[in-house]
Design an enzyme around this catalytic site. Structure first.
Site, short mmCIF file in Angstrom:
data_model
loop_
_atom_site.label_atom_id
_atom_site.label_comp_id
_atom_site.label_asym_id
_atom_site.label_seq_id
_atom_site.Cartn_x
_atom_site.Cartn_y
_atom_site.Cartn_z
N TYR A 1 2.05 -1.65 -1.70
CA TYR A 1 1.26 -1.88 -0.48
C TYR A 1 -0.16 -1.31 -0.56
O TYR A 1 -0.99 -1.61 0.28
CB TYR A 1 1.98 -1.30 0.76
CG TYR A 1 2.21 0.19 0.75
CD1 TYR A 1 1.17 1.10 0.92
CD2 TYR A 1 3.49 0.71 0.59
CE1 TYR A 1 1.39 2.47 0.92
CE2 TYR A 1 3.72 2.07 0.58
CZ TYR A 1 2.66 2.94 0.74
OH TYR A 1 2.88 4.29 0.73
N MET B 1 9.78 1.89 0.30
CA MET B 1 8.65 1.05 -0.12
C MET B 1 8.25 1.29 -1.58
O MET B 1 7.11 1.04 -1.95
CB MET B 1 7.45 1.33 0.80
CG MET B 1 7.75 1.12 2.28
SD MET B 1 6.33 1.56 3.30
CE MET B 1 7.09 1.54 4.94
N HIS C 1 -0.25 13.91 -2.53
CA HIS C 1 -1.35 14.87 -2.57
C HIS C 1 -1.55 15.44 -3.95
O HIS C 1 -2.35 16.31 -4.14
CB HIS C 1 -1.06 15.99 -1.57
CG HIS C 1 -0.95 15.46 -0.18
ND1 HIS C 1 -2.03 14.96 0.49
CD2 HIS C 1 0.11 15.29 0.62
CE1 HIS C 1 -1.64 14.52 1.67
NE2 HIS C 1 -0.34 14.70 1.77
N1 HPA Z 1 11.51 2.51 5.82
C1 HPA Z 1 10.77 2.33 4.71
N2 HPA Z 1 10.29 3.33 3.99
C2 HPA Z 1 10.60 4.57 4.37
C3 HPA Z 1 11.39 4.82 5.51
C4 HPA Z 1 11.86 3.74 6.27
O1 HPA Z 1 12.55 3.88 7.29
N3 HPA Z 1 11.49 6.18 5.61
C5 HPA Z 1 10.81 6.72 4.55
N4 HPA Z 1 10.28 5.75 3.80
#
Ligand code: HPA
Length: 264
Positions: A79, A202, A55
């Site tokens: 992504y 990620m 944000h």
């Molecule tokens: N997986 C991938 N990315 C994430 C996760 C997860 O469990 N929790 C927070 N970001």
């Protein structure tokens, strides 16, 4: 000089920056703790903007614990647009501002029963579970970046001692980068566990590779927002991630302040 660099210097002054900080999901409020000049990413050519997660897509140049820092309030993830090098211009700008290093933060799922939601984990190393690399297409031999001590031993030691002074547990573990945006399956989590992963997320890995490519020292800390898929009955969702990240954020701020204090 890049256009972004020109804009930053015009608005925030030419004094060199010592350190960059990338704020992960739910950690954006830390940018507010830095007294300084906020520049929207949209004003900085090459910086991610349209649709970027978080944000607070601002770059804040200011001081924290007396140290001149550049705080990246948001990052672009692979992504979002399929570009693993999305943060390259921003990190090149950080380097050009004179920074010696980068601390990246993120939200992650834990694969270790002893590291629970709300806890922090220092990245001792990582696994590039995505197979992607932000340096694919780079033509110079500088692309062959050694990654043996990618997560800077000196920064890690300083972060661990800042955490110890604050009485905050900061276990070290291996972070596995999953492309997202879907979460992992339980079978993928078992595979990552078998491969030696302690947390999954990620982001961050492309930034660590880029930082090493640019000659920046780098360390990263995860805020654990959930147990990874198949490890608990709790439903995994982005809402949950955003709701849980602030639990770790207050601890993270204390550790970062201690770390910066030691840098002076
Ligand atoms: N997986 C991938 N990315 C994430 C996760 C997860 O469990 N929790 C927070 N970001």
């Amino acid at each position: 000089m890049t256009a972004a660099l020109e804009t930053i210097r015009a608005r925030a002054g030419a004094e060199p920056v010592r350190l960059g900080l990338i704020l992960g999901s739910g950690l954006g409020h830390l940018a507010g703790a830095v007294g300084g000049v906020a520049i929207p990413y949209g004003d900085l050519p090459g910086f991610p903007h349209a649709g970027v997660s978080g944000h607070n897509p601002n770059l804040v140049i200011g001081r924290l614990e007396g140290v001149r820092v550049a705080v990246f309030g948001a990052r672009e993830h692979y992504y979002e647009n399929g570009n693993p090098a999305a943060m390259r211009p921003a990190l090149e700008t950080l380097k050009a501002l004179g920074a010696e290093g980068l601390i990246a933060t993120n939200a992650a799922g834990s694969l270790r029963p002893d590291i629970a939601p709300g806890d922090l984990m220092l990245l001792g190393d990582h696994i590039n579970f995505s197979g992607l690399n932000p340096l694919i297409g780079e033509r110079t031999d500088a692309r062959f970046v050694p990654m043996t001590e990618a997560h800077d031993p000196g920064y890690r030691a300083a972060l661990r001692s800042a955490a110890a002074v604050e009485g905050i547990a900061l276990p070290e573990g291996v972070y596995a980068w999953y492309s997202g945006p879907s979460f992992e399956t339980p079978a993928e989590i078992r595979a990552i566990r078998t491969l030696g992963g302690d947390a999954v997320g990620m982001s961050t890995v492309p930034e660590v590779i880029l930082a090493r490519f640019l000659g920046l020292r780098v360390a990263a800390i995860s805020t654990i927002t959930n147990m990874a898929a198949g490890m608990s009955d709790e439903k995994i969702s982005h809402e949950h991630t955003k709701a849980m990240a602030p639990l770790g954020a207050a601890k993270l701020e204390r550790i970062l302040r201690g770390f910066l204090h030691g840098l002076r």
